[in-house]
Design an enzyme around this catalytic site. Structure first.
Site, short mmCIF file in Angstrom:
data_model
loop_
_atom_site.label_atom_id
_atom_site.label_comp_id
_atom_site.label_asym_id
_atom_site.label_seq_id
_atom_site.Cartn_x
_atom_site.Cartn_y
_atom_site.Cartn_z
N CYS A 19 -8.46 50.73 -5.77
CA CYS A 19 -7.42 49.94 -6.42
C CYS A 19 -6.25 49.65 -5.50
O CYS A 19 -5.83 48.49 -5.36
CB CYS A 19 -6.95 50.64 -7.70
SG CYS A 19 -6.64 52.41 -7.50
N TYR A 20 -5.72 50.66 -4.82
CA TYR A 20 -4.64 50.42 -3.86
C TYR A 20 -5.08 49.43 -2.76
O TYR A 20 -4.36 48.47 -2.46
CB TYR A 20 -4.18 51.72 -3.21
CG TYR A 20 -3.32 52.62 -4.09
CD1 TYR A 20 -2.15 52.15 -4.67
CD2 TYR A 20 -3.68 53.95 -4.31
CE1 TYR A 20 -1.35 52.97 -5.46
CE2 TYR A 20 -2.90 54.78 -5.10
CZ TYR A 20 -1.73 54.30 -5.67
OH TYR A 20 -0.94 55.12 -6.45
#
Length: 444
Positions: free
Chosen positions: A248-249
């Site tokens: 996600c990051y």
């Protein structure tokens, strides 16, 4: 995949009745059907016999025409009688046709990303879940684990060792990091796989061992795996069998930075990233640090010295730059269920302005459905992408001359995980990329 009753020889020709019946009746052929007559015909008007015969001929012709229509039709229509099941996707073909059903297995379905896969596929017209695994919840109904999805018609959860992949075309692997490599190595070779763990994201297996604390258990598969940042590596993903879904990051960071680095609009040094994630980013496992009383009314920095997403981000940025890129990255846990914001501080190349950065991102993502550059000074907010597969971003001038601030927001469970996984499998199957993903953000 099977034939209908209308697809073979007309069954009405045979087995209607014995040749001899009561009262000396017999059957004579007429237009492909056998009509019952009597040995004495004087009492039956001849015109009546002719009408019966003509009706039989017409009926027989209609049956034949229906047979031809069903046999030639490429559209699968569900009917209550004499209908074949929906055609299944054949892994030997390169793409799925409209209307063909793709049978899906969700491994690790009892976690947040597994549940999000199920939620998204509820609106997918061609993906159908046939296998769901969750070792600790084996034997349970999915609706008892996630009551918000109780309306879905789903198979019961089973242990991975008991899963039958003979009724599966593609797999979403939502298992914890470090557990996926050997499981995927043991899956049938014809299956398309999207892995949501970190196990195949790092191309260098030595780097994987350094950051994850153990040797890679499927190095031959790592060579095959394609990194699944959809908007950046679309062509590679389309032809892949195994896709490593990004973290996600890394998704929220690479989508804005990769195009700017490729265009040499920002310097490769002094890239500083401050990122914040909702608690679902930490997974569903019971952890003391994630208890409500531990995280409520606060913000918590973690992984300061070296978060495991750092090598993944640096890998993508270095490939874009064709030279080594090192970043300063600090992740933070925010007391909210879902959502992610990455704030990036970059130094612009000589002669480059903030307007140049904005215009390049605008031209890069102008035709993209899920990546949107906001207008003017509008600030991206996580609440504006919750529940959707969107990434919103914008560029701002820093008060320090020559520097810019880029803000990117996503839903960490959708574009940061399960939504991007569905987007990737759509590509792998030759389907429209947005299929099943046109959920609008939830607000308020």
């Amino acid at each position: 995949m099977g034939s209908t009753a209308l697809g073979g020889a007309a069954p009405a020709r045979a087995g209607l009745a014995p040749k001899s019946g009561v009262l000396g009746s017999t059957f004579k052929p007429c237009g492909g059907f056998k009509l019952k007559t009597t040995t004495k015909m004087s009492f039956m008007p001849s015109y009546f016999l002719i009408k019966i015969c003509l009706c039989s001929v017409v009926f027989h012709i209609l049956i034949k025409v229906s047979t031809l229509k069903v046999g030639r039709s490429s559209v699968c229509v569900r009917v209550s009688i004499a209908s074949s099941p929906q055609k299944q996707y054949s892994p030997k073909t390169s793409a799925v046709k409209s209307g063909e059903e793709v049978r899906i297995a969700v491994l690790g379905a009892s976690g947040y990303t597994g549940a999000e896969i199920v939620r998204l596929l509820a609106n997918h017209p061609q993906f159908r879940i046939t296998v769901m695994t969750a070792d600790r919840k084996a034997g349970e109904q999915f609706g008892s684990v996630f009551p918000h999805l109780i309306t879905q018609d789903l198979p019961n959860l089973v242990a991975i060792k008991d899963a039958d992949f003979s009724d599966v075309d593609a797999v979403f692997c939502c298992l914890p990091h470090g557990t996926t490599q050997e499981i995927i190595k043991g899956l049938p070779q014809q299956l398309k796989i999207v892995d949501l763990s970190a196990d195949f994201r790092l191309r260098n297996i030595n780097e994987y061992a350094e950051w994850y604390g153990h040797a890679h258990r499927a190095p031959e598969l790592q060579e095959e795996a394609v990194y699944g940042l959809t908007e950046v590596l679309r062509d590679e993903i389309r032809n892949a069998r195994l896709v490593a879904n990004p973290g996600c990051y890394p998704t929220s960071i690479q989508l804005p930075l990769v195009p700017l680095i490729k265009a040499k609009l920002i310097k490769l040094s002094n890239i500083i990233i401050d990122a914040k994630s909702g608690v679902t980013g930490a997974g569903r496992g019971a952890k003391e640090a994630n208890l409500y009383t531990e995280i409520a009314e606060g913000i918590h920095a973690y992984g300061i010295k070296g978060h495991r997403h750092v090598p993944e981000v640096e890998q993508g940025l270095s490939e874009a730059a064709e030279s080594k890129v090192t970043i300063s990255f600090t992740p933070n846990l925010i007391c909210m269920k879902r959502g992610m914001q990455s704030t990036m501080f970059v130094e612009m190349a000589p002669g480059v302005t903030v307007s140049d950065l904005y215009q390049h991102l605008k031209s890069t993502y102008e035709g993209e459905e899920f990546v949107k550059l906001l207008n003017g000074s509008n600030v991206p907010h996580t609440r504006h992408v919750v529940g959707s597969n969107y990434c919103f971003m914008n560029v701002f001038e820093d008060r320090i001359p020559g520097r810019a601030i880029i803000i990117s927001v996503i839903d960490n469970l959708v574009k940061g995980a399960s939504g991007q996984a569905v987007q990737n499998l759509n590509l792998m199957m030759g389907l429209p990329e947005n299929m099943g993903l046109q959920y609008q953000p939830l607000f308020p």
